[in-house]
Enzyme design. Structure first.
Site, PDB file in Angstrom:
ATOM      1  N   VAL A 117       5.438  -4.791   0.671  1.00 37.71           N
ATOM      2  CA  VAL A 117       5.235  -5.988   1.475  1.00 37.71           C
ATOM      3  C   VAL A 117       5.775  -7.212   0.743  1.00 37.71           C
ATOM      4  O   VAL A 117       5.431  -7.454  -0.413  1.00 37.71           O
ATOM      5  CB  VAL A 117       3.738  -6.185   1.795  1.00 37.71           C
ATOM      6  CG1 VAL A 117       3.539  -7.391   2.713  1.00 37.71           C
ATOM      7  CG2 VAL A 117       3.144  -4.930   2.426  1.00 37.71           C
ATOM      8  N   GLY A 135       0.839  -1.196   0.000  1.00 39.40           N
ATOM      9  CA  GLY A 135       0.000   0.000   0.000  1.00 39.40           C
ATOM     10  C   GLY A 135       0.863   1.231   0.000  1.00 39.40           C
ATOM     11  O   GLY A 135       2.049   1.181  -0.303  1.00 39.40           O
ATOM     12  N   LYS A 160       7.536  -5.938   5.946  1.00 44.17           N
ATOM     13  CA  LYS A 160       6.984  -4.673   5.453  1.00 44.17           C
ATOM     14  C   LYS A 160       8.053  -3.593   5.561  1.00 44.17           C
ATOM     15  O   LYS A 160       8.571  -3.329   6.648  1.00 44.17           O
ATOM     16  CB  LYS A 160       5.739  -4.275   6.243  1.00 44.17           C
ATOM     17  CG  LYS A 160       4.595  -5.273   6.094  1.00 44.17           C
ATOM     18  CD  LYS A 160       3.300  -4.745   6.690  1.00 44.17           C
ATOM     19  CE  LYS A 160       2.156  -5.704   6.437  1.00 44.17           C
ATOM     20  NZ  LYS A 160       0.848  -5.173   6.890  1.00 44.17           N
ATOM     21  N   ASP A 167      -5.053   3.333  12.558  1.00 43.51           N
ATOM     22  CA  ASP A 167      -5.364   3.082  11.150  1.00 43.51           C
ATOM     23  C   ASP A 167      -6.262   1.848  11.018  1.00 43.51           C
ATOM     24  O   ASP A 167      -6.015   0.987  10.178  1.00 43.51           O
ATOM     25  CB  ASP A 167      -4.081   2.902  10.334  1.00 43.51           C
ATOM     26  CG  ASP A 167      -4.312   3.072   8.828  1.00 43.51           C
ATOM     27  OD1 ASP A 167      -5.333   3.698   8.456  1.00 43.51           O
ATOM     28  OD2 ASP A 167      -3.491   2.568   8.039  1.00 43.51           O
TER      29      ASP A 167
END
Length: 356
Positions: A31, A26, A46, A138
């Protein structure tokens, strides 16, 4: 030119982790799926994007991630390790077999029972983390994964770690669109305003926005630009969830809309309180109706049989009285009883024998 990020990361990881493939990722990170050689298991690595890593205090980020790594809960994907590669922080988590709630949203409408189960799992994760001073910042469908029949929350504390690691720089916390620590569709008003007093109640707002989307098929202010979406989070009340999903249980609809209150003081104050409301939604839902209906049916049947038996007895007594008073032959009563289906041979009045 420059070394590819994958090659660079593999050099940093050495033989401890062998990179397999890259996942979608993202805006915050890239990732990779990797194989942990010592334990023979798959993990996820990540790596923060250069945009987020720019000006970041890497050591501060690592300390904050260590706090998140202390979370050990069935509904939280744990942080296994963290480090940096050429100035880009990375962290490692277990690989979760299954899809995210974002992928599951493609199948609409989602069953109420499934949504309730996933939300209760996520609320349990939030309650555990908040009790230990870790805020997610988040919460969204992308960060809730399905493992078997359970939901697990990933990336706990990463956004907060980024915020705190950037607090040492002149720019303070990130709030601009594209680099905001959070996702516009799910950000609480205090997050949008970069309020330094933002706390765990921001997670409850995001939780409400996620729950809203799972039921309605869209986020509260979908179809707007990120800037207009952020403005709506500050000023607009979303349409009532019952209008978009009429079969939403009242308890569930109520807690979702209260989570979406603009003022943190008007929301449920803890994830535990949210969980209690969700539990109430389950206990007051349709699953309780089945036994009640069965019990009611049995009682109705019992009353009907009692009335029928009483009515037959009255008819039998009247018929017997008529035989005695009018001198009618005994076969009149016997034939009547047979036609009524009572079984003449078994009736006590018939066993008395013919009238004198």
């Amino acid at each position: 030119m420059t070394i590819d990020l994958r090659d660079q990361l593999q050099r940093t990881l050495g033989t401890t982790y062998v990179l397999d493939r890259e996942l979608g990722g993202g805006g915050m990170s890239r990732v990779f799926v990797a194989h942990e050689t010592a334990l023979g298991r798959r993990v996820v690595v990540k790596v923060l994007s250069p945009e987020l890593a720019a000006g970041l205090n890497v050591e501060r980020f690592r300390r904050e991630i260590q706090l998140a790594a202390q979370l050990q809960h069935p509904h939280i994907v744990p942080v296994l390790a963290a480090g940096e590669t050429e100035g880009l922080p990375y962290y490692i988590m277990p690989f979760v077999e299954g899809e995210s709630l974002r992928a599951r949203l493609a199948a609409q409408p989602l069953p109420i029972a499934d949504v309730l189960s996933w939300l209760r799992d996520a609320a349990r994760a939030l309650a555990y983390a908040h009790a230990r001073g870790v805020v997610h910042r988040d919460i969204k469908p992308d960060n809730v994964l399905l493992s078997g029949n359970s939901a697990v929350v990933t990336d706990f504390g990463v956004a907060k770690a980024l915020s705190n690691a950037r607090a040492d720089t002149a720019s303070g916390t990130l709030t601009s669109v594209g680099t905001s620590l959070g996702t516009p569709a799910y950000m609480a008003p205090e997050q949008v305003a970069a309020d330094p007093d933002t706390n765990h109640r921001a997670d409850l707002y995001s939780f409400g926005a996620m729950a809203y989307e799972l039921l309605a098929g869209r986020s509260p202010f979908a179809g707007r630009t990120p800037q207009k979406m952020l403005a709506a989070q500050m000023t607009e009340r979303p349409e009532a969830i019952e209008q978009l999903r009429p079969d939403t249980p009242p308890h569930l609809a109520s807690v979702i809309m209260r989570c979406l209150e603009k003022d943190p003081g008007d929301r449920p104050q803890t994830a535990d309180a949210v969980l209690r409301e969700l539990d109430a939604s389950v206990s007051s839902g349709g699953r309780q109706a089945g036994p009640a209906i069965v019990l009611a049916s049995r009682r109705t049947l019992g009353r009907a049989l009692a009335i029928y038996a009483a009515a037959f007895l009255v008819v039998a007594i009247v018929a017997r009285a008529a035989i005695i008073a009018l001198g009618l032959p005994d076969w009149v009563f016997s034939g009547r009883a047979d036609r009524d289906g009572a079984g003449a041979a078994g009736h006590p009045l018939h066993r008395d024998g013919p009238a004198a």
